[in-house]
Structures are given as structure tokens and as C-alpha cells.
Design a protein around this motif. Structure first.
Motif: not given
Length: 456
Positions: A424, A431, A435, A442, A445-446, A449, A456
Motif C-alpha cells: 500500500l 488498492i 494488489s 482486488r 486484498l479487500y 484488509l 487501504g
């Protein structure tokens, strides 16, 4: 880490007296109880169950009549899981061991023979404080990981949080505190924070660097002088000890105080009175002493360069401050703050750190600690050609050291968090870019998080 069907908080009882261990098990119905009788069993249980609170008998085999094994167990627990609230047992007349344990990072102590109700209150309070701190860490991580406010310190690492918790704990007690740490680790900021958290906060905080004042002047600086005491003494002048009456005197680099002056300082600590140079009147002064040094004072005592009786008066509580290299994540956090501070002060257009600069900062060993970091950043802000400080501006290099993880799950989480934060940072918070750097989608990664409560 308790089983899936048991949501009760985990309490680890480290006690080699199995009968007493059973008694303690029966006393705590609201917790999942795990028992251990040796250091090895305690560490194994710590890794497997990750207890929030531990009660620890300092007299463990093979040293059941002493405390060496207990202190070794305490150190290993806190090294593996620094947020653990360890409550140590002390026998009658063992107050010194209890105080040493608190200085080493224990959260509280209880006296033997055990009062189950009293110990139950200590344990319940420890769980409550642990839960509050865990929530604070969660919120801090969500908001970028910053913890500050204690004496102006800025930090995010658990290592520095442990130091701050120790200082906060001893602040209300009117005892002398010795801060041990390398130059540039923030000893004066911690001393100021201790003063601000103490009942003396409305009094003065007076700091003096004993190494920066010539020996011939140091006595006058500390104790003051009467008019006419020596050539140039045109008026009576109170010393730093008097100026800090009702407050706190911070003696930085106490190891540089010469032996003759150590005698006079010892008398003040014993009798709480001083005599100015050239004076004959004993002046009572109520001043708390907090001192600091980067030197090995115990070695100086052994060599006869520092009085043993003065050392024990000054070191009622000893707090060891980690170097910047031992504080994961703090270098990058501080570097960003220093960029903002110095760019604004010098009215320059630098706005942040380039990805290669962040990588170089993470890899450097920082032998000069926070002071070296600030000096490097200040220079880099001046030298930067663009809006971002680069690794070339810093002129750094090095290899990061791997930290010891509590268990495999914790190691994976540490690695995930570190990789996500670095990605990040290098993607400037984007994002999609992060990623791609991480090699995940994505949505993945979300999910990460959200799982780690990172923004992010």
C-alpha cells in the motif's frame, strides 16, 4: 488460542505446586484454565493457547527456592507475546523481587499465601485492561497504526508500547526511575511523559545533561550557590534540584557524574535535604529523580566508577528502552512525520517518501536511533529534487532482521500485515496497484484488509 467451542478468555497458571494449581483452577470458573509447572510447559502453553493473562510463581524448578527460573520464564513470555499481562507471585519479604519483576515487564504481583478473592480481582482487572488495549491497538491499526501522546512520543510497535505501559505504571509511585537506552532512543521524552502521568505533573519538569556541563560547574548547577561562594557568584542562585521542588528532575547521562558529587547526590536522596555551595543551612527539597544513561552502570559499579549505594537509590525501577532497529514499523512511521515537519519548517515542496526510500529505511539498522533518523530525513528533504524523498537522497542500505513469531498462525499474520502495508505504501494507497504488487486480486486484498482490520 482456545478451542472453537470455548469463547472464554484463557488464563495460564504457572505453578509447580500441583495442589495449589488445582485450587487456583477451581477458583476461576469464568476462564478457560491452562496449567503449567515448568518454564518449558509454560512456553508450550503460551504458543498453543495465547493466553491474555498469566499468573506466574517465580520459584519454579530447577530453582524452586530462588527466582532465576521465574524471571527467565517472565522474559521469554514477554519476548514471545509482549501484550500478555503477567501477574507474579512473591513470598513474604520478597518485595524487591516483585519490584524487579514489574521493572522487567510484569503487570502486577500478589503475595503468598494467596488470598483467592484478592487475586481474583487482580486477574479480572488484568483481563479488562488487556481487552481495552487490544481494542486500542485495533483502532490504531485502522487509523494508520499511530500511537502517541505520551511525552510526545510517536510509535506503533509493541516493543515501545510495552516500555510506555511500564513507565505509565510506575509514574504514580514516588520512586526513582532509571531509563537505560542508547543515545537517541527518546529517554527525555519518556521522562517527561512519566512526569506528566504522575501526581507531580503540576510541578516543574527540569532536565539537565550531566555530560554537557564541566565537572567544576556541575555541582553549582545541581545544588545552587550562595552569594559570594566563589568568584563571580554575585547573587544566591538555586540549583536544578530546588527548581524542580514539587516536580521532577531528569538527570540525563547520570554515569558522567564525578564520584565526589555522587556522594552529595546520595545524601540528598537519603535525607531529602541539600546545601548550596557556600551555604551552611540544610534546605529540605521534595523532588523526584528520574535519571538516564546509555552506559552500562552495573559495569561502572563493578569497576568502582559509580557508587553502588547511589545506583540502588537511583535504580528503584529500571526501564530498558529498545533501539529503533528493535521497533518494527516505527522507523517508517517516524520518517513520514519528520518529512512533514521539516518540509513545513523549511517551506519546501517535499510531500513524502518514495517506495525505494521506505524500503531503505526498513532495511537500515539505525545505530544512532531516532536522532540519526531525523537527521537523515532533514538532510534528505533538503537534497530531494522532487516531491518525494528517494533512497538516493537518504544514502542508506541494509538487511532487515526477521522477528521471532509466537506460532505459525502469528508468523503468517505478521508477514501478511507487513507485505500489505509495504504494498500500500509503494502504491500510494491505491488498492489496484497494491494488489498487482502482491500478486492477488482486488477482492482478495479487500478480504485481507477486512480480516486484519486495515484501511487501504
Amino acid at each position: 488460542m482456545s478451542g472453537a467451542g470455548d469463547a472464554r478468555p484463557v488464563l495460564l497458571i504457572v505453578e509447580d505446586d500441583l495442589a495449589l494449581q488445582r485450587q487456583l483452577r477451581w477458583a476461576y470458573e469464568g476462564y478457560e484454565i491452562v496449567g503449567a509447572a515448568t518454564r518449558g510447559e509454560a512456553i508450550e502453553a503460551l504458543r498453543a493457547h495465547e493466553p491474555a493473562v498469566v499468573t506466574l510463581d517465580l520459584g519454579l524448578p530447577p530453582d524452586p527456592d530462588g527466582t532465576s527460573e521465574g524471571f527467565a520464564t517472565l522474559a521469554e513470555i514477554l519476548a514471545l507475546k509482549p501484550d500478555t499481562k503477567v501477574i507474579v507471585a512473591s513470598g513474604h519479604g520478597a518485595r524487591e523481587s516483585a519490584l524487579n519483576a514489574i521493572a522487567a515487564g510484569a503487570w502486577d504481583f500478589y503475595a503468598k499465601p494467596i488470598d483467592i478473592d484478592a487475586l481474583g480481582l487482580i486477574v479480572a482487572r488484568a483481563f479488562h485492561v488487556h481487552a481495552l488495549e487490544a481494542e486500542n491497538r485495533r483502532l490504531a491499526a485502522r487509523d494508520g497504526g499511530t500511537r502517541d501522546g505520551f511525552g510526545g512520543l510517536l510509535y506503533a510497535s509493541d516493543e515501545m508500547a510495552k516500555v510506555v505501559r511500564t513507565v505509565e505504571r510506575v509514574a504514580p509511585a514516588d520512586v526513582s526511575v532509571m531509563l537505560l537506552g542508547a543515545s537517541g532512543t527518546g529517554k527525555e521524552l519518556l521522562a517527561r511523559g512519566l512526569h506528566d502521568a504522575s501526581p507531580r505533573r503540576h510541578g516543574a519538569f527540569v532536565a539537565i545533561n550531566c555530560a554537557a556541563i564541566p565537572e567544576t560547574l556541575l555541582e553549582s548547577e545541581l545544588f545552587g550557590h550562595e552569594k559570594g561562594a566563589f568568584t563571580g557568584a554575585v547573587k544566591t542562585t538555586p540549583g536544578k534540584i530546588e527548581q524542580a521542588a514539587g516536580g521532577t528532575l531528569f538527570l540525563d547521562e547520570i554515569g558522567d557524574v564525578p564520584l565526589p558529587l555522587q556522594v552529595k547526590l546520595l545524601r540528598f536522596l537519603q535525607e531529602r535535604v541539600i546545601e548550596r555551595i557556600g551555604g551552611r543551612k540544610a534546605i529540605p527539597v521534595d523532588t523526584r529523580i528520574v535519571c538516564a544513561t546509555h552506559q552500562n552502570v552495573e559495569a561502572m559499579v563493578a569497576d568502582g566508577r559509580f557508587r553502588e549505594d547511589l545506583y540502588y537509590r537511583l535504580a528503584e525501577i529500571v526501564v530498558r528502552i529498545p533501539g529503533l532497529a528493535e521497533r518494527p514499523g516505527d522507523a517508517g512511521l517516524l520518517a513520514r512525520a519528520f518529512v512533514r515537519r521539516h518540509a513545513a519548517a523549511m517551506k519546501l515542496g517535499v510531500t513524502g517518501l518514495a517506495p525505494d526510500a521506505l524500503a531503505a529505511i526498513d532495511a537500515w539498522g539505525w545505530p544512532g536511533n531516532v536522532r540519526e533518523l531525523e537527521n537523515r530525513i532533514k538532510r534528505a528533504v533538503i537534497m530531494a529534487d522532487g516531491k518525494l524523498v528517494t533512497a538516493a537522497d537518504l544514502d542508506l542500505g541494509g538487511d532487515p532482521a526477521d522477528a521471532l513469531a509466537l506460532n505459525l498462525r502469528a508468523a503468517r499474520e505478521v508477514a501478511d500485515r507487513k507485505a500489505i502495508r509495504q504494498a500500500l505504501a509503494r502504491a500510494d494507497g491505491n488498492i489496484s496497484g497494491a494488489s498487482r504488487l502482491l500478486g492477488v486480486s482486488r477482492p482478495t486484498l479487500y478480504d485481507l484488509l477486512k480480516s486484519y482490520d486495515l484501511h487501504g
